[in-house]
Design a protein around this motif. Structure first.
Motif, PDB file in Angstrom:
ATOM      1  N   ILE A 259       0.850  -1.187   0.000  1.00  0.00           N
ATOM      2  CA  ILE A 259       0.000   0.000   0.000  1.00  0.00           C
ATOM      3  C   ILE A 259       0.887   1.238   0.000  1.00  0.00           C
ATOM      4  CG2 ILE A 259      -0.233   0.424   2.500  1.00  0.00           C
ATOM      5  CD1 ILE A 259      -3.308   0.705   1.879  1.00  0.00           C
ATOM      6  N   THR A 260       0.455   2.274  -0.691  1.00  0.00           N
ATOM      7  CA  THR A 260       1.224   3.516  -0.726  1.00  0.00           C
ATOM      8  C   THR A 260       0.805   4.427   0.419  1.00  0.00           C
ATOM      9  OG1 THR A 260      -0.347   4.707  -2.134  1.00  0.00           O
ATOM     10  CG2 THR A 260       1.328   3.351  -3.248  1.00  0.00           C
ATOM     11  N   ILE A 261       1.617   5.457   0.648  1.00  0.00           N
ATOM     12  CA  ILE A 261       1.278   6.448   1.668  1.00  0.00           C
ATOM     13  C   ILE A 261      -0.081   7.080   1.353  1.00  0.00           C
ATOM     14  CG2 ILE A 261       1.888   8.692   2.636  1.00  0.00           C
ATOM     15  CD1 ILE A 261       3.714   6.665   3.733  1.00  0.00           C
ATOM     16  N   GLY A 262      -0.281   7.450   0.088  1.00  0.00           N
ATOM     17  CA  GLY A 262      -1.547   8.077  -0.300  1.00  0.00           C
ATOM     18  C   GLY A 262      -2.736   7.169  -0.087  1.00  0.00           C
ATOM     19  N   GLU A 263      -2.594   5.894  -0.435  1.00  0.00           N
ATOM     20  CA  GLU A 263      -3.691   4.944  -0.262  1.00  0.00           C
ATOM     21  C   GLU A 263      -3.993   4.723   1.215  1.00  0.00           C
ATOM     22  OE1 GLU A 263      -2.971   2.180  -4.262  1.00  0.00           O
ATOM     23  OE2 GLU A 263      -1.930   1.717  -2.390  1.00  0.00           O
ATOM     24  N   ALA A 264      -2.951   4.587   2.026  1.00  0.00           N
ATOM     25  CA  ALA A 264      -3.151   4.397   3.463  1.00  0.00           C
ATOM     26  C   ALA A 264      -3.821   5.617   4.079  1.00  0.00           C
ATOM     27  CB  ALA A 264      -1.815   4.118   4.144  1.00  0.00           C
TER      28      ALA A 264
ATOM     29  N   GLN B 214      -5.441  24.321   1.474  1.00  0.00           N
ATOM     30  CA  GLN B 214      -4.686  23.907   0.307  1.00  0.00           C
ATOM     31  C   GLN B 214      -3.673  22.840   0.707  1.00  0.00           C
ATOM     32  OE1 GLN B 214      -2.917  27.316  -1.577  1.00  0.00           O
ATOM     33  NE2 GLN B 214      -4.880  28.174  -2.204  1.00  0.00           N
ATOM     34  N   SER B 215      -3.702  21.728  -0.005  1.00  0.00           N
ATOM     35  CA  SER B 215      -2.806  20.624   0.347  1.00  0.00           C
ATOM     36  C   SER B 215      -1.375  20.862  -0.116  1.00  0.00           C
ATOM     37  CB  SER B 215      -3.316  19.321  -0.277  1.00  0.00           C
ATOM     38  OG  SER B 215      -3.121  19.328  -1.688  1.00  0.00           O
ATOM     39  N   GLY B 216      -1.231  21.608  -1.205  1.00  0.00           N
ATOM     40  CA  GLY B 216       0.100  21.811  -1.775  1.00  0.00           C
ATOM     41  C   GLY B 216       0.524  20.691  -2.702  1.00  0.00           C
ATOM     42  N   PHE B 217      -0.394  19.745  -2.990  1.00  0.00           N
ATOM     43  CA  PHE B 217      -0.083  18.603  -3.849  1.00  0.00           C
ATOM     44  C   PHE B 217      -0.997  18.591  -5.069  1.00  0.00           C
ATOM     45  CE2 PHE B 217       1.753  17.233   0.099  1.00  0.00           C
ATOM     46  CZ  PHE B 217       2.774  16.355  -0.235  1.00  0.00           C
ATOM     47  N   GLN B 218      -0.454  18.191  -6.207  1.00  0.00           N
ATOM     48  CA  GLN B 218      -1.240  17.870  -7.391  1.00  0.00           C
ATOM     49  C   GLN B 218      -1.293  16.349  -7.470  1.00  0.00           C
ATOM     50  OE1 GLN B 218      -2.870  19.969  -9.444  1.00  0.00           O
ATOM     51  NE2 GLN B 218      -2.245  21.682  -8.140  1.00  0.00           N
ATOM     52  N   HIS B 219      -2.260  15.750  -6.820  1.00  0.00           N
ATOM     53  CA  HIS B 219      -2.304  14.294  -6.664  1.00  0.00           C
ATOM     54  C   HIS B 219      -3.739  13.892  -6.363  1.00  0.00           C
ATOM     55  CE1 HIS B 219      -1.399  10.317  -4.879  1.00  0.00           C
ATOM     56  NE2 HIS B 219      -0.270  10.386  -5.548  1.00  0.00           N
ATOM     57  N   TRP B 220      -4.107  12.663  -6.751  1.00  0.00           N
ATOM     58  CA  TRP B 220      -5.483  12.225  -6.477  1.00  0.00           C
ATOM     59  C   TRP B 220      -5.794  12.231  -4.981  1.00  0.00           C
ATOM     60  CZ3 TRP B 220      -6.325   8.315  -3.136  1.00  0.00           C
ATOM     61  CH2 TRP B 220      -5.309   7.380  -2.936  1.00  0.00           C
ATOM     62  N   ALA B 221      -4.755  12.078  -4.129  1.00  0.00           N
ATOM     63  CA  ALA B 221      -4.967  12.036  -2.675  1.00  0.00           C
ATOM     64  C   ALA B 221      -4.933  13.422  -2.041  1.00  0.00           C
ATOM     65  CB  ALA B 221      -3.912  11.141  -2.021  1.00  0.00           C
ATOM     66  N   SER B 222      -4.909  14.473  -2.863  1.00  0.00           N
ATOM     67  CA  SER B 222      -4.804  15.834  -2.339  1.00  0.00           C
ATOM     68  C   SER B 222      -5.858  16.173  -1.279  1.00  0.00           C
ATOM     69  CB  SER B 222      -4.885  16.834  -3.493  1.00  0.00           C
ATOM     70  OG  SER B 222      -4.880  18.163  -3.014  1.00  0.00           O
ATOM     71  N   PRO B 223      -7.145  15.809  -1.459  1.00  0.00           N
ATOM     72  CA  PRO B 223      -8.134  16.142  -0.413  1.00  0.00           C
ATOM     73  C   PRO B 223      -7.813  15.500   0.935  1.00  0.00           C
ATOM     74  CG  PRO B 223      -9.222  15.518  -2.454  1.00  0.00           C
ATOM     75  CD  PRO B 223      -7.780  15.162  -2.619  1.00  0.00           C
ATOM     76  N   TYR B 224      -7.222  14.318   0.897  1.00  0.00           N
ATOM     77  CA  TYR B 224      -6.887  13.625   2.142  1.00  0.00           C
ATOM     78  C   TYR B 224      -5.676  14.274   2.808  1.00  0.00           C
ATOM     79  CZ  TYR B 224     -10.057  10.412  -0.139  1.00  0.00           C
ATOM     80  OH  TYR B 224     -11.151   9.883  -0.764  1.00  0.00           O
TER      81      TYR B 224
ATOM     82  N   GLY C 103      -3.084  17.889  11.644  1.00  0.00           N
ATOM     83  CA  GLY C 103      -1.736  17.667  12.168  1.00  0.00           C
ATOM     84  C   GLY C 103      -1.319  16.210  12.216  1.00  0.00           C
ATOM     85  N   PHE C 104      -1.618  15.473  11.159  1.00  0.00           N
ATOM     86  CA  PHE C 104      -1.245  14.056  11.118  1.00  0.00           C
ATOM     87  C   PHE C 104       0.276  13.891  11.146  1.00  0.00           C
ATOM     88  CE2 PHE C 104      -5.049  11.833   8.863  1.00  0.00           C
ATOM     89  CZ  PHE C 104      -5.930  12.452   9.738  1.00  0.00           C
ATOM     90  N   LEU C 105       0.717  12.831  11.798  1.00  0.00           N
ATOM     91  CA  LEU C 105       2.102  12.409  11.683  1.00  0.00           C
ATOM     92  C   LEU C 105       2.331  11.865  10.268  1.00  0.00           C
ATOM     93  CD1 LEU C 105       2.433  10.461  15.070  1.00  0.00           C
ATOM     94  CD2 LEU C 105       3.331  12.728  14.562  1.00  0.00           C
ATOM     95  N   VAL C 106       3.576  11.830   9.841  1.00  0.00           N
ATOM     96  CA  VAL C 106       4.027  11.282   8.544  1.00  0.00           C
ATOM     97  C   VAL C 106       3.804  12.256   7.395  1.00  0.00           C
ATOM     98  CG1 VAL C 106       3.862   9.411   6.840  1.00  0.00           C
ATOM     99  CG2 VAL C 106       3.585   8.891   9.277  1.00  0.00           C
ATOM    100  N   ILE C 107       2.606  12.868   7.315  1.00  0.00           N
ATOM    101  CA  ILE C 107       2.258  13.672   6.153  1.00  0.00           C
ATOM    102  C   ILE C 107       2.775  15.103   6.305  1.00  0.00           C
ATOM    103  CG2 ILE C 107       0.395  14.440   4.656  1.00  0.00           C
ATOM    104  CD1 ILE C 107       0.710  11.391   4.875  1.00  0.00           C
ATOM    105  N   ASN C 108       3.625  15.522   5.354  1.00  0.00           N
ATOM    106  CA  ASN C 108       4.119  16.892   5.324  1.00  0.00           C
ATOM    107  C   ASN C 108       4.387  17.290   3.877  1.00  0.00           C
ATOM    108  OD1 ASN C 108       6.882  16.025   4.614  1.00  0.00           O
ATOM    109  ND2 ASN C 108       6.988  15.291   6.733  1.00  0.00           N
ATOM    110  N   ALA C 109       4.963  18.444   3.678  1.00  0.00           N
ATOM    111  CA  ALA C 109       5.145  18.972   2.329  1.00  0.00           C
ATOM    112  C   ALA C 109       6.075  18.121   1.479  1.00  0.00           C
ATOM    113  CB  ALA C 109       5.671  20.407   2.403  1.00  0.00           C
ATOM    114  N   ARG C 110       6.883  17.295   2.132  1.00  0.00           N
ATOM    115  CA  ARG C 110       7.861  16.490   1.392  1.00  0.00           C
ATOM    116  C   ARG C 110       7.443  15.029   1.252  1.00  0.00           C
ATOM    117  NH1 ARG C 110      11.816  15.431   4.012  1.00  0.00           N
ATOM    118  NH2 ARG C 110      13.142  14.822   2.274  1.00  0.00           N
TER     119      ARG C 110
END
Length: 327
Positions: A78-83, A103-113, A121-128
């Motif tokens: 599973i990918t980070i986005g899918e999880a 604004q998520s700062g991402f151009q990705h299907w998982a952008s709303p998540y 303030g989720f752990l793991v998820i950041n701009a990088r």
């Protein structure tokens, strides 16, 4: 003749389970019956996949036209986005509401998540974060404790697993989910616990389907009714920015609220690698680490979810120090 009929009936009876398994698990998604052809009905994860699908949390793979293919890919990493999607959907957040204000700062299907993760303030998820990277077992644990609002204060790894120590990244998340029987460690072929968790190894889609249903059973759906605040929906908060010049960090001490995101910007002529103290272990606040060199103009963002005083440094020049006080 009777023996022939009896033998035929017996053969048919023996084939029925094979045929049923070949058909896969059926789930009702948006009022339509979908058969996951790659999820055998006898598989240990079949019930979790079906329940997650019927709860609207997962739906399997789609083709280029957006049509369901009937495949779930239970053994696929599973990918980070899918999880992240599964955790957000499982916890009951309205990702479209968050995306409309943050604004998520991402151009990705998982952008709303990502917007939900940024707002909460989720752990793991950041701009990088690389959303298409295979997620580790520890990363998924951290995403789920974040999504379901599990309190990690005062938690550290005990002797539950031989390969998880207090210095292991996201050890507190692993401990919390294990305590609440949402996740478990490895077992041998006879189902006996081996005492290992393999925190840095990848995790597959079947395992995460189980985790999300176990998390719902343990914690409910704490994301329901949650809304992003006006502050979260605004532009970048200049007050929560630390700049780095050739003279060091400014301000050297920054006070923020729990859940605030701090942006570290390199405005120096040299490299910046933001990292939690001490140097070079970076273990005071696990995850507070840019994990790479930032060149001039680049930024690193970190959301502080633990109250305390967190000192940090430039890993490339540790004499430059700073402190974030989380209240």
């Amino acid at each position: 003749m009777n023996r022939f009929i009896s033998s035929t009936a017996m053969a048919a009876a023996m084939l029925l389970p094979l045929v049923a398994n070949a058909m896969g698990v059926q789930a009702i998604i948006d009022g339509k019956t979908v058969v996951f052809i790659d999820v055998a009905q006898s598989a240990w994860y079949a019930t979790y996949v079906r329940d997650a699908a019927e709860a609207g949390i997962v739906n399997g793979y789609k083709d280029s036209r957006g049509m369901l293919t009937g495949k779930f890919g239970p053994g696929n990493d599973i990918t980070i986005g899918e999880a992240l999607k599964i955790a957000v959907e499982g916890a009951g957040y309205d990702e479209d509401l968050f995306a409309s204000k943050i604004q998520s700062g991402f151009q990705h299907w998982a952008s709303p998540y990502v917007s939900v993760a940024k707002g909460e303030g989720f752990l793991v998820i950041n701009a990088r974060t690389r959303l298409d990277k295979a997620a580790t077992r520890a990363e998924v644990s951290a995403i789920f404790t974040s999504a379901f609002g599990v309190n990690l204060e005062g938690l550290s790894s005990d002797t539950r697993y031989t390969d998880v120590e207090s210095s292991t990244e996201f050890a507190a998340s692993i401990e919390a989910l294990s305590r609440d029987t949402v996740v478990s460690g490895d077992t041998d072929i006879e189902g006996r616990a081996t005492g290992t968790f393999r925190p840095t190894q990848n995790i597959n889609r079947a395992e995460v389907a189980k985790i999300v249903m176990q998390a719902r059973a343990a914690y409910g759906t704490p994301g329901e009714g949650r809304e992003p605040s006006e502050e979260q929906g605004g532009t970048e908060n200049e007050e929560n920015m630390v700049t780095y010049t050739d003279d060091g960090f400014s301000p050297t001490i920054l006070r923020v609220k729990k859940g605030d995101t701090v942006t570290f910007k390199n405005m120096s002529t040299t490299g910046l690698w933001v990292a939690s103290n001490p140097h070079p272990e970076h273990t005071s606040l696990l995850g507070f680490d840019s994990d790479r060199t930032l060149i001039n103009g680049e930024t690193y963002m970190y959301t502080f979810t633990q109250i305390g005083s967190w000192s940090y440094h430039n890993h490339l020049n540790s004499r430059f120090q700073g402190t974030i006080v989380v209240e």
